[in-house]
Write an enzyme that holds these catalytic residues in place. Structure first.
Site, PDB file in Angstrom:
ATOM      1  CG  ASP A  67      -0.676  -4.231 -42.531  1.00 26.57           C
ATOM      2  OD1 ASP A  67       0.097  -3.333 -42.908  1.00 26.57           O
ATOM      3  OD2 ASP A  67      -1.873  -4.269 -42.861  1.00 26.57           O
ATOM      4  CG  ASP A 136     -12.294  -7.380 -46.727  1.00 28.38           C
ATOM      5  OD1 ASP A 136     -11.686  -6.382 -46.250  1.00 28.38           O
ATOM      6  OD2 ASP A 136     -11.778  -8.506 -46.802  1.00 28.38           O
ATOM      7  CG  HIS A 138      -8.870  -5.434 -44.663  1.00 30.00           C
ATOM      8  ND1 HIS A 138      -8.914  -6.207 -45.807  1.00 30.00           N
ATOM      9  CD2 HIS A 138      -7.890  -4.525 -44.874  1.00 30.00           C
ATOM     10  CE1 HIS A 138      -7.998  -5.777 -46.653  1.00 30.00           C
ATOM     11  NE2 HIS A 138      -7.366  -4.748 -46.127  1.00 30.00           N
ATOM     12  CD  GLU A 143      -8.672  -9.864 -45.192  1.00 28.67           C
ATOM     13  OE1 GLU A 143      -9.535  -8.967 -45.242  1.00 28.67           O
ATOM     14  OE2 GLU A 143      -7.950 -10.155 -46.160  1.00 28.67           O
TER      15      GLU A 143
HETATM   16  C1  GLP Z   1      -4.058  -3.329 -47.509  1.00 31.75           C
HETATM   17  C2  GLP Z   1      -3.500  -2.811 -46.186  1.00 31.75           C
HETATM   18  C3  GLP Z   1      -4.505  -1.904 -45.491  1.00 31.75           C
HETATM   19  C4  GLP Z   1      -5.033  -0.875 -46.460  1.00 31.75           C
HETATM   20  C5  GLP Z   1      -5.728  -1.564 -47.604  1.00 31.75           C
HETATM   21  C6  GLP Z   1      -6.391  -0.629 -48.592  1.00 31.75           C
HETATM   22  O1  GLP Z   1      -4.916  -4.394 -47.324  1.00 31.75           O
HETATM   23  N1  GLP Z   1      -3.138  -3.855 -45.303  1.00 31.75           N
HETATM   24  O2  GLP Z   1      -3.875  -1.292 -44.370  1.00 31.75           O
HETATM   25  O3  GLP Z   1      -5.923  -0.008 -45.795  1.00 31.75           O
HETATM   26  O4  GLP Z   1      -4.723  -2.341 -48.272  1.00 31.75           O
HETATM   27  O5  GLP Z   1      -5.491  -0.193 -49.561  1.00 31.75           O
HETATM   28  P1  GLP Z   1      -5.773   1.014 -50.558  1.00 31.75           P
HETATM   29  O6  GLP Z   1      -5.571   2.250 -49.766  1.00 31.75           O
HETATM   30  O7  GLP Z   1      -4.737   0.840 -51.624  1.00 31.75           O
HETATM   31  O8  GLP Z   1      -7.164   0.846 -51.050  1.00 31.75           O
END
Ligand code: GLP
Length: 259
Positions: A67, A136, A138, A143
């Site tokens: 993404d 959440d 995702h 989402e």
């Molecule tokens: C963002 C990214 C996800 C990632 C998530 C969690 O939303 N798009 O790919 O898994 O953050 O991030 P973290 O690892 O900092 O909790």
């Protein structure tokens, strides 16, 4: 589904890196799907170490990131392109033209998203997809209520995700509202998927994803349908799993011997 529980974040990062290395050793021109967020940082650090000290070779590897925020130029410090350069690509021998992220600045989202899917296909599909998980549930930026068959597309982030990710942005700087993300269906087509999660803050959502019903309310739960999905957790992230004892029993008694 396999669940591997490590004592610490460092250990889980190393276990996940060993899986990436195994994939590259078996197929030097593998296609990797990559994730951002704080969780894969330890994995990337370990891959850099393996490249520098053990000669892990990325010269034939192709990557596709999950993404990218819409509107952030590649040199914006919070863009995912910048993140990937800083935390992985600039430190390994990957060919820049083999690293792909969704374009944040395209005018034609629909056309770009179709071409991203096509490029993945033309490279033979993703051999190993790395995932984190949002609070959440995702994966990528899929989402809650995302179609479980969705493909790469533009997505509106939830207020919670915007709040979660605001910690990476300067005070007063807005987190983008939109992102381009691979779809759940795109992710499911990867030949192997590894999802990394660390810390107590992820314990509930990890229990939902692994042991709850498959639901678009927690898009990670769709990995229950994947033939080769592996969760790499630390003990804190695994702390709400009802089946934790069983997962540890499995790892201690692998038919092929300890991993
Ligand atoms: C963002 C990214 C996800 C990632 C998530 C969690 O939303 N798009 O790919 O898994 O953050 O991030 P973290 O690892 O900092 O909790």
């Amino acid at each position: 589904m396999e669940v591997i529980i490590s004592n610490t974040y460092e250990e889980l990062s190393k276990a996940a890196a060993a899986m990436v290395a195994k994939t590259l050793n078996a197929k030097p021109n593998a296609v990797l799907g990559l994730a951002t967020g704080s969780t894969p940082l330890g994995l990337y650090k370990e891959l850099i170490r393996m490249h520098k000290e053990e000669g892990l070779d990325f010269s034939h590897v192709t990557t596709f990131n999950l993404d990218e925020y819409v509107g952030l130029k590649p040199n914006h410090p919070q863009s995912y392109r910048y993140f990937m350069q800083e935390n992985l690509f600039d430190h390994i021998n990957i060919a820049p033209q083999n690293t792909h992220l969704p374009s944040a600045t395209t005018d034609d989202h629909e056309m770009f998203c179709e071409s991203y899917e096509r490029m993945i296909d033309e490279c033979g599909g993703i051999d190993l997809q790395v995932l984190g998980i949002g609070s959440d549930g995702h994966i990528g930026f899929n989402e809650p209520t995302s179609s479980l068959s969705s493909r790469t597309r533009i997505k509106t982030l939830t207020r919670q995700t915007i709040k979660d990710n605001s910690r990476f942005f300067e005070a007063g700087e807005n987190v983008p509202t939109y992102a381009i993300t691979m779809g759940v269906g795109t992710i499911l087509e990867a030949k192997k998927v590894i999802l990394l999660a660390s810390g107590e803050g992820k314990a509930s959502v990890i229990a939902d994803a692994i042991e709850g019903p498959v639901t678009s309310m927690c898009t990670a739960s769709v990995l229950q349908f994947h033939e080769r999905a592996i969760y790499y957790l630390d003990t804190a992230a695994a702390s709400k799993l009802k089946m934790r004892d069983y997962f540890e029993w499995i790892q201690a008694n692998l038919p092929s011997g300890p991993a």
